[in-house]
Write a protein that holds these residues in place. Structure first.
Motif, PDB file in Angstrom:
ATOM      1  N   LYS A 233       0.725  -1.609   0.593  1.00 36.79           N
ATOM      2  CA  LYS A 233      -0.213  -0.274   0.236  1.00 36.79           C
ATOM      3  C   LYS A 233       0.387   1.677   0.234  1.00 36.79           C
ATOM      4  O   LYS A 233       0.461   2.799  -0.490  1.00 36.79           O
ATOM      5  CB  LYS A 233      -1.188   0.115   1.297  1.00 36.79           C
ATOM      6  CG  LYS A 233      -1.965  -0.835   1.325  1.00 36.79           C
ATOM      7  CD  LYS A 233      -2.933  -0.860   2.304  1.00 36.79           C
ATOM      8  CE  LYS A 233      -3.888  -1.521   2.142  1.00 36.79           C
ATOM      9  NZ  LYS A 233      -4.963  -1.653   3.215  1.00 36.79           N
ATOM     10  N   ALA A 234       2.063   1.108   0.606  1.00 36.29           N
ATOM     11  CA  ALA A 234       2.990   2.144   0.478  1.00 36.29           C
ATOM     12  C   ALA A 234       2.957   3.069  -0.469  1.00 36.29           C
ATOM     13  O   ALA A 234       3.586   3.833  -0.739  1.00 36.29           O
ATOM     14  CB  ALA A 234       4.205   2.264   1.933  1.00 36.29           C
ATOM     15  N   THR A 235       3.117   1.783  -1.002  1.00 39.34           N
ATOM     16  CA  THR A 235       4.280   2.362  -2.560  1.00 39.34           C
ATOM     17  C   THR A 235       2.596   2.821  -3.715  1.00 39.34           C
ATOM     18  O   THR A 235       3.102   2.979  -5.334  1.00 39.34           O
ATOM     19  CB  THR A 235       4.262   0.708  -3.423  1.00 39.34           C
ATOM     20  OG1 THR A 235       3.297   0.011  -4.088  1.00 39.34           O
ATOM     21  CG2 THR A 235       5.491  -0.140  -2.443  1.00 39.34           C
ATOM     22  N   GLY A 236       1.787   2.726  -3.210  1.00 37.37           N
ATOM     23  CA  GLY A 236       0.579   3.363  -3.906  1.00 37.37           C
ATOM     24  C   GLY A 236       0.337   2.311  -5.400  1.00 37.37           C
ATOM     25  O   GLY A 236      -0.830   3.267  -5.571  1.00 37.37           O
ATOM     26  N   ARG A 237       0.619   1.659  -5.047  1.00 38.06           N
ATOM     27  CA  ARG A 237       0.335   0.314  -6.145  1.00 38.06           C
ATOM     28  C   ARG A 237      -0.304  -0.621  -5.374  1.00 38.06           C
ATOM     29  O   ARG A 237      -1.608  -1.039  -6.559  1.00 38.06           O
ATOM     30  CB  ARG A 237       1.559  -0.499  -6.911  1.00 38.06           C
ATOM     31  CG  ARG A 237       2.709   0.188  -7.540  1.00 38.06           C
ATOM     32  CD  ARG A 237       2.548   0.631  -8.501  1.00 38.06           C
ATOM     33  NE  ARG A 237       2.062  -0.417 -10.097  1.00 38.06           N
ATOM     34  CZ  ARG A 237       2.903  -1.111  -9.657  1.00 38.06           C
ATOM     35  NH1 ARG A 237       4.369  -1.166  -9.666  1.00 38.06           N
ATOM     36  NH2 ARG A 237       2.402  -2.200 -11.277  1.00 38.06           N
ATOM     37  N   LEU A 238      -1.177  -0.587  -4.358  1.00 39.45           N
ATOM     38  CA  LEU A 238      -2.431  -1.622  -3.806  1.00 39.45           C
ATOM     39  C   LEU A 238      -3.312  -1.168  -3.624  1.00 39.45           C
ATOM     40  O   LEU A 238      -3.161  -0.051  -2.637  1.00 39.45           O
ATOM     41  CB  LEU A 238      -1.622  -2.728  -2.783  1.00 39.45           C
ATOM     42  CG  LEU A 238      -2.547  -3.096  -2.454  1.00 39.45           C
ATOM     43  CD1 LEU A 238      -2.941  -4.161  -2.712  1.00 39.45           C
ATOM     44  CD2 LEU A 238      -2.204  -4.295  -1.105  1.00 39.45           C
ATOM     45  N   ARG A 239      -4.306  -1.171  -4.008  1.00 37.05           N
ATOM     46  CA  ARG A 239      -5.599   0.262  -3.669  1.00 37.05           C
ATOM     47  C   ARG A 239      -5.838   0.383  -1.572  1.00 37.05           C
ATOM     48  O   ARG A 239      -5.620  -0.551  -1.074  1.00 37.05           O
ATOM     49  CB  ARG A 239      -7.240  -0.417  -4.223  1.00 37.05           C
ATOM     50  CG  ARG A 239      -7.209  -1.894  -3.898  1.00 37.05           C
ATOM     51  CD  ARG A 239      -8.244  -2.184  -4.079  1.00 37.05           C
ATOM     52  NE  ARG A 239      -9.626  -1.769  -4.753  1.00 37.05           N
ATOM     53  CZ  ARG A 239     -10.902  -1.443  -5.249  1.00 37.05           C
ATOM     54  NH1 ARG A 239     -10.781  -2.142  -5.790  1.00 37.05           N
ATOM     55  NH2 ARG A 239     -12.183  -0.898  -4.726  1.00 37.05           N
ATOM     56  N   GLU A 240      -5.989   1.047  -1.295  1.00 36.92           N
ATOM     57  CA  GLU A 240      -5.929   1.619   0.538  1.00 36.92           C
ATOM     58  C   GLU A 240      -7.222   0.542   0.864  1.00 36.92           C
ATOM     59  O   GLU A 240      -6.320   0.312   2.020  1.00 36.92           O
ATOM     60  CB  GLU A 240      -6.678   2.689  -0.029  1.00 36.92           C
ATOM     61  CG  GLU A 240      -4.877   3.900   0.330  1.00 36.92           C
ATOM     62  CD  GLU A 240      -3.907   3.479   0.871  1.00 36.92           C
ATOM     63  OE1 GLU A 240      -4.378   2.876   2.643  1.00 36.92           O
ATOM     64  OE2 GLU A 240      -3.094   3.410   1.475  1.00 36.92           O
ATOM     65  N   ASP A 241      -7.887   0.454   0.223  1.00 43.04           N
ATOM     66  CA  ASP A 241      -9.032  -0.403   0.797  1.00 43.04           C
ATOM     67  C   ASP A 241      -9.339  -1.481   1.132  1.00 43.04           C
ATOM     68  O   ASP A 241      -9.973  -2.908   0.880  1.00 43.04           O
ATOM     69  CB  ASP A 241     -10.524  -0.289   0.019  1.00 43.04           C
ATOM     70  CG  ASP A 241     -10.460  -0.729  -1.444  1.00 43.04           C
ATOM     71  OD1 ASP A 241      -9.882  -0.955  -1.463  1.00 43.04           O
ATOM     72  OD2 ASP A 241     -11.518  -0.621  -1.653  1.00 43.04           O
ATOM     73  N   PHE A 242      -8.074  -2.562  -0.051  1.00 46.10           N
ATOM     74  CA  PHE A 242      -7.256  -3.916   0.075  1.00 46.10           C
ATOM     75  C   PHE A 242      -7.064  -3.882   2.232  1.00 46.10           C
ATOM     76  O   PHE A 242      -6.553  -3.445   2.584  1.00 46.10           O
ATOM     77  CB  PHE A 242      -6.136  -4.466  -0.093  1.00 46.10           C
ATOM     78  CG  PHE A 242      -5.927  -5.334  -0.326  1.00 46.10           C
ATOM     79  CD1 PHE A 242      -6.749  -6.225  -1.448  1.00 46.10           C
ATOM     80  CD2 PHE A 242      -4.976  -6.753   0.499  1.00 46.10           C
ATOM     81  CE1 PHE A 242      -6.509  -7.515  -1.700  1.00 46.10           C
ATOM     82  CE2 PHE A 242      -5.156  -8.027   0.588  1.00 46.10           C
ATOM     83  CZ  PHE A 242      -5.053  -8.198  -0.495  1.00 46.10           C
ATOM     84  N   ASP A 243      -7.555  -5.277   2.002  1.00 48.77           N
ATOM     85  CA  ASP A 243      -7.798  -5.726   3.615  1.00 48.77           C
ATOM     86  C   ASP A 243      -7.501  -7.392   3.432  1.00 48.77           C
ATOM     87  O   ASP A 243      -7.540  -8.230   2.563  1.00 48.77           O
ATOM     88  CB  ASP A 243      -9.975  -6.732   4.080  1.00 48.77           C
ATOM     89  CG  ASP A 243      -9.703  -6.148   5.656  1.00 48.77           C
ATOM     90  OD1 ASP A 243      -9.600  -5.762   6.463  1.00 48.77           O
ATOM     91  OD2 ASP A 243      -9.447  -7.332   6.259  1.00 48.77           O
ATOM     92  N   PRO A 244      -6.866  -8.303   5.138  1.00 52.30           N
ATOM     93  CA  PRO A 244      -5.788  -8.584   5.045  1.00 52.30           C
ATOM     94  C   PRO A 244      -7.132  -9.920   4.504  1.00 52.30           C
ATOM     95  O   PRO A 244      -6.781 -11.039   3.799  1.00 52.30           O
ATOM     96  CB  PRO A 244      -5.474  -8.741   6.320  1.00 52.30           C
ATOM     97  CG  PRO A 244      -5.689  -7.378   6.784  1.00 52.30           C
ATOM     98  CD  PRO A 244      -6.409  -6.505   6.308  1.00 52.30           C
ATOM     99  N   SER A 245      -9.034 -10.018   4.806  1.00 51.87           N
ATOM    100  CA  SER A 245      -9.201 -10.636   4.808  1.00 51.87           C
ATOM    101  C   SER A 245      -9.452 -11.406   3.279  1.00 51.87           C
ATOM    102  O   SER A 245     -10.130 -12.234   3.053  1.00 51.87           O
ATOM    103  CB  SER A 245     -10.423 -10.488   5.314  1.00 51.87           C
ATOM    104  OG  SER A 245     -11.417  -9.622   4.682  1.00 51.87           O
ATOM    105  N   ASP A 246      -9.474  -9.975   2.464  1.00 52.00           N
ATOM    106  CA  ASP A 246      -8.912 -10.233   0.944  1.00 52.00           C
ATOM    107  C   ASP A 246      -8.295 -11.273   0.281  1.00 52.00           C
ATOM    108  O   ASP A 246      -8.627 -12.117  -0.517  1.00 52.00           O
ATOM    109  CB  ASP A 246      -8.990  -8.928   0.530  1.00 52.00           C
ATOM    110  CG  ASP A 246      -9.990  -8.215   0.442  1.00 52.00           C
ATOM    111  OD1 ASP A 246     -11.609  -8.863   0.333  1.00 52.00           O
ATOM    112  OD2 ASP A 246      -9.762  -6.853   1.223  1.00 52.00           O
ATOM    113  N   LEU A 247      -7.389 -11.854   0.970  1.00 51.91           N
ATOM    114  CA  LEU A 247      -6.754 -13.083   0.852  1.00 51.91           C
ATOM    115  C   LEU A 247      -7.107 -13.901   1.274  1.00 51.91           C
ATOM    116  O   LEU A 247      -6.704 -14.446   0.188  1.00 51.91           O
ATOM    117  CB  LEU A 247      -5.437 -12.610   1.592  1.00 51.91           C
ATOM    118  CG  LEU A 247      -4.199 -11.521   0.882  1.00 51.91           C
ATOM    119  CD1 LEU A 247      -3.140 -11.652   1.358  1.00 51.91           C
ATOM    120  CD2 LEU A 247      -3.721 -11.864  -0.975  1.00 51.91           C
TER     121      LEU A 247
END
Length: 230
Positions: free
Chosen positions: A147-161
């Motif tokens: 997320k810090a790179t700006g490449r992963l969307r901010e609303d991605f949650d660990p439960s999504d994995l």
């Protein structure tokens, strides 16, 4: 001491202990084959048949299915945890994240049993769950870095994995040998949907407690432990 009081020489028991260990290894090897082919719904009886041992022997070595799962999949769960470590070492956190997702989904595709293991929790399998928890902590760090790179969307949650692993397990199971690489397209589509900037908002992620309960779903089919050798 009278002849009737004499106990067997301790060395006489050694062959039995060696035989018991051979049976244990035979059962684990058979379970790897059966679970990889049929998933965790395979019964303990089918594992016993593959191993060429009686069901009573099976339950002497592994009184509960969770104990057998622990013994069979601890190496794969260790590889799963190692995949997180490798991803964290990547110079580019986004590439590390993508590589992790692809690696673990490939592990699921190669082993139906492991596909099930990643989407089911086994509180009694202590070693397995310890490695899973270690991997989860690393995953949190991996997601934060991506997320810090700006490449992963901010609303991605660990439960999504977890949902990714559930979805991939379903695709792997449904396509089987008829379309063995179908999971690759699905995973690529999912990864692209994770990238920032997001195309639109997502529904709320499931609560972590609810997802944990889902992973505690009724265990795979098995057979009751026998009372005797019969």
């Amino acid at each position: 001491m009278t002849p009737g009081d004499q106990r067997p020489d301790a060395s006489a028991a050694q062959p039995l202990r060696s035989d018991a260990e051979r049976n244990r290894e035979r059962i684990i090897a058979a379970a790897r084959t059966v679970f990889a082919r049929d998933g965790l719904n395979a019964s303990m009886a089918s594992v016993a048949r593959e191993a060429g041992v009686g069901i009573a022997t099976m339950f002497r070595r592994f009184p509960a299915k969770a104990e057998l799962v622990d013994a069979v999949f601890i190496d794969r769960m260790t590889a799963y945890a190692d995949a997180v470590t490798t991803a964290l070492e990547a110079p580019d956190p986004w590439h590390g994240f993508v590589g992790y997702v692809e690696t673990v989904c490939a592990m699921q595709a190669a082993d139906y049993g492991f596909a099930d293991v990643l989407t089911t929790t086994f509180p009694a399998a202590k070693a397995l769950e310890h490695r899973r928890n270690e991997a989860y902590e690393g995953m949190l760090e991996l997601i934060g870095r991506a997320k810090a790179t700006g490449r992963l969307r901010e609303d991605f949650d660990p439960s999504d994995l977890v949902l990714v692993h559930m979805a991939n397990a379903g695709v792997v199971s449904a396509t089987g040998s008829a379309a063995p690489d179908a999971w690759r397209r699905v995973v690529a589509l999912l990864i692209q949907s994770f990238q920032a900037p997001a195309r639109g908002p997502l529904p709320a992620s499931p609560e972590h407690e609810a997802l944990y309960r889902a992973m505690l779903r009724p265990g795979p089919s098995g057979v009751a432990a026998p009372e005797s050798d019969g």
